[in-house]
Scaffold this motif. Structure first.
Motif, PDB file in Angstrom:
ATOM      1  N   ASN A   1       0.994  -1.227  -0.002  1.00  0.00           N
ATOM      2  CA  ASN A   1      -0.031   0.097  -0.139  1.00  0.00           C
ATOM      3  C   ASN A   1       0.774   1.411   0.150  1.00  0.00           C
ATOM      4  OD1 ASN A   1      -2.239  -1.453   0.110  1.00  0.00           O
ATOM      5  ND2 ASN A   1      -2.669  -1.188   2.368  1.00  0.00           N
ATOM      6  N   ASN A   2       2.185   1.234  -0.158  1.00  0.00           N
ATOM      7  CA  ASN A   2       2.975   2.104  -0.076  1.00  0.00           C
ATOM      8  C   ASN A   2       3.905   2.233  -1.346  1.00  0.00           C
ATOM      9  OD1 ASN A   2       2.393   1.625   2.789  1.00  0.00           O
ATOM     10  ND2 ASN A   2       3.124   3.667   2.979  1.00  0.00           N
ATOM     11  N   LYS A   3       3.332   2.622  -2.583  1.00  0.00           N
ATOM     12  CA  LYS A   3       3.948   2.402  -3.815  1.00  0.00           C
ATOM     13  C   LYS A   3       5.578   3.021  -3.945  1.00  0.00           C
ATOM     14  CE  LYS A   3      -0.183   2.058  -6.502  1.00  0.00           C
ATOM     15  NZ  LYS A   3      -1.146   2.634  -7.838  1.00  0.00           N
ATOM     16  N   GLN A   4       5.741   4.249  -3.212  1.00  0.00           N
ATOM     17  CA  GLN A   4       7.144   4.947  -3.340  1.00  0.00           C
ATOM     18  C   GLN A   4       8.031   4.089  -2.691  1.00  0.00           C
ATOM     19  OE1 GLN A   4       4.944   5.579  -1.012  1.00  0.00           O
ATOM     20  NE2 GLN A   4       6.154   6.305   0.837  1.00  0.00           N
ATOM     21  N   ALA A   5       7.686   3.082  -1.833  1.00  0.00           N
ATOM     22  CA  ALA A   5       8.656   2.404  -0.969  1.00  0.00           C
ATOM     23  C   ALA A   5       8.500   0.836  -1.361  1.00  0.00           C
ATOM     24  CB  ALA A   5       8.247   2.605   0.576  1.00  0.00           C
TER      25      ALA A   5
ATOM     26  N   ASN B   1      10.403  26.507  -9.156  1.00  0.00           N
ATOM     27  CA  ASN B   1       9.786  25.297  -8.920  1.00  0.00           C
ATOM     28  C   ASN B   1      10.975  24.453  -7.974  1.00  0.00           C
ATOM     29  OD1 ASN B   1       7.488  25.433 -10.452  1.00  0.00           O
ATOM     30  ND2 ASN B   1       8.703  25.524 -12.306  1.00  0.00           N
ATOM     31  N   TYR B   2      10.237  23.876  -6.878  1.00  0.00           N
ATOM     32  CA  TYR B   2      11.194  23.168  -5.798  1.00  0.00           C
ATOM     33  C   TYR B   2      11.005  21.787  -5.775  1.00  0.00           C
ATOM     34  CZ  TYR B   2      13.023  27.692  -4.208  1.00  0.00           C
ATOM     35  OH  TYR B   2      13.312  28.850  -4.107  1.00  0.00           O
ATOM     36  N   GLU B   3      12.163  20.805  -5.456  1.00  0.00           N
ATOM     37  CA  GLU B   3      11.965  19.663  -5.473  1.00  0.00           C
ATOM     38  C   GLU B   3      12.412  18.986  -4.164  1.00  0.00           C
ATOM     39  OE1 GLU B   3      11.982  15.526  -8.052  1.00  0.00           O
ATOM     40  OE2 GLU B   3      13.877  16.541  -7.644  1.00  0.00           O
ATOM     41  N   LEU B   4      12.048  18.418  -3.203  1.00  0.00           N
ATOM     42  CA  LEU B   4      12.397  18.070  -1.928  1.00  0.00           C
ATOM     43  C   LEU B   4      12.536  16.442  -1.943  1.00  0.00           C
ATOM     44  CD1 LEU B   4      13.564  18.709   0.920  1.00  0.00           C
ATOM     45  CD2 LEU B   4      11.155  18.405   1.592  1.00  0.00           C
ATOM     46  N   ILE B   5      13.862  16.165  -1.897  1.00  0.00           N
ATOM     47  CA  ILE B   5      13.880  14.588  -1.788  1.00  0.00           C
ATOM     48  C   ILE B   5      14.469  14.399  -0.156  1.00  0.00           C
ATOM     49  CG2 ILE B   5      15.194  12.622  -2.542  1.00  0.00           C
ATOM     50  CD1 ILE B   5      15.782  14.229  -5.037  1.00  0.00           C
TER      51      ILE B   5
ATOM     52  N   GLY C   1      15.961   4.646   2.534  1.00  0.00           N
ATOM     53  CA  GLY C   1      14.570   4.911   1.899  1.00  0.00           C
ATOM     54  C   GLY C   1      14.238   6.299   1.526  1.00  0.00           C
ATOM     55  N   VAL C   2      13.537   6.472   0.499  1.00  0.00           N
ATOM     56  CA  VAL C   2      13.437   7.835  -0.047  1.00  0.00           C
ATOM     57  C   VAL C   2      11.831   8.143  -0.493  1.00  0.00           C
ATOM     58  CG1 VAL C   2      13.813   9.125  -2.060  1.00  0.00           C
ATOM     59  CG2 VAL C   2      15.742   7.829  -1.375  1.00  0.00           C
ATOM     60  N   ASP C   3      11.635   9.391  -0.275  1.00  0.00           N
ATOM     61  CA  ASP C   3      10.235  10.184  -0.750  1.00  0.00           C
ATOM     62  C   ASP C   3      10.764  11.541  -1.422  1.00  0.00           C
ATOM     63  OD1 ASP C   3       7.673   9.954  -1.520  1.00  0.00           O
ATOM     64  OD2 ASP C   3       7.084  10.717   0.632  1.00  0.00           O
ATOM     65  N   LYS C   4       9.868  11.758  -2.320  1.00  0.00           N
ATOM     66  CA  LYS C   4      10.008  13.109  -3.146  1.00  0.00           C
ATOM     67  C   LYS C   4       8.674  13.935  -3.140  1.00  0.00           C
ATOM     68  CE  LYS C   4      13.449  11.140  -6.100  1.00  0.00           C
ATOM     69  NZ  LYS C   4      13.815  10.958  -7.602  1.00  0.00           N
ATOM     70  N   VAL C   5       8.857  15.231  -3.025  1.00  0.00           N
ATOM     71  CA  VAL C   5       7.739  15.816  -3.111  1.00  0.00           C
ATOM     72  C   VAL C   5       8.045  17.484  -3.850  1.00  0.00           C
ATOM     73  CG1 VAL C   5       8.106  17.408  -1.082  1.00  0.00           C
ATOM     74  CG2 VAL C   5       5.724  16.924  -1.859  1.00  0.00           C
TER      75      VAL C   5
END
Length: 253
Positions: free
Chosen positions: A111-115, A228-232, A244-248
């Motif tokens: 249920n946590n596709k990014q992980a 335009n910003y990206e945070l990893i 582990g990683v997530d991005k926004v």
């Protein structure tokens, strides 16, 4: 015509009778942690016949994450079990009439596709020779990271952040959902948690995130220009090798 139908039915029943019920237990364990079960939505298990890729069984693990002391603190001894009756598993019942080479694939956390990680193994199933107890255990490495602030594609006025930094919040757990806290079994002090900030595709700075409460890591971003910003956000434990990683992405205007 009736005789032909009867003959077909007899042949079919004969083939079916040759098939033997064979049970196999599949469990999915987080690296350096516990088992993946109902509290995290389960790990998805697919068992396929390697000859033709036909799915023989499919489902999710269910049950508890297991006995913490038994899994994490008890010295391992050959033949000793690390599971109990409540420990999460997927029990497949497969009818086969001859030894069958199978592939077992697991997807978790489902249920946590990014992980989500895929792990697999292959083995022979022998008719009527059950694989139970601890069964087949597949390991899933990593952390589950969810960035809570800033929000995906959030528009933030530059005027509001010139004097007040943007707050960063990320929820981080083990791949079994086990908690991370200060000084605990999964100690935040053993982990490096940072944010990598990009603006219009270019790296600007790194941000340190620290634990503020169970599973919650926080930090601040000071910005002085629109774009335009990206945070990893990443987590890394050098001892276990878990990452582990997530991005926004968000916009300063």
């Amino acid at each position: 015509m009736k005789k032909s139908i009867l003959l077909i039915l007899l042949l079919f029943s004969g083939i079916t009778a040759l098939a033997t019920e064979t049970k196999i237990t599949v469990r999915v364990k987080a690296k350096d942690a516990k088992f993946i079960g109902s509290s995290l939505g389960g790990a998805h298990v697919i068992i396929r016949d390697k000859t033709n890729n036909r799915i023989l069984a499919e489902g999710k693990t269910s049950g508890s994450t297991g006995n913490t002391d038994l899994i994490m603190n008890t010295p391992k001894r050959r033949g000793a079990s690390i599971t109990d009756e409540q420990t999460a598993k997927f029990l497949a019942t497969i009818n086969i009439d001859e030894p069958t080479f199978v592939n077992i694939e697991v997807l978790s956390p489902f249920n946590n596709k990014q992980a989500r990680v895929k792990a697999s193994t292959e083995l022979w199933l022998i008719p009527g020779k059950h694989i139970l107890g601890d069964g087949i255990i597949l390991e899933i490495p990593g952390f589950i990271i969810d960035i809570l602030k800033p929000r995906t594609h959030q528009y933030i006025s530059l005027n509001t952040v010139k004097d007040t930094p943007i707050q960063v919040k990320a929820n981080i757990v083990m791949m079994c959902g086990c908690v991370i806290n200060k000084g605990g079994l999964w100690d935040s002090g053993d982990m490096e948690v940072k944010g990598i900030l990009k603006k219009d595709g270019e790296h600007i700075k790194d941000i340190n995130l620290s634990l503020t409460e169970t599973n919650l890591f926080e930090g601040n971003i000071a910005v002085d220009s629109a774009g335009n910003y990206e945070l990893i956000v990443y987590a890394y434990n050098p001892e276990s090798g878990n990452t582990g990683v997530d991005k926004v992405n968000y916009v300063i205007f």
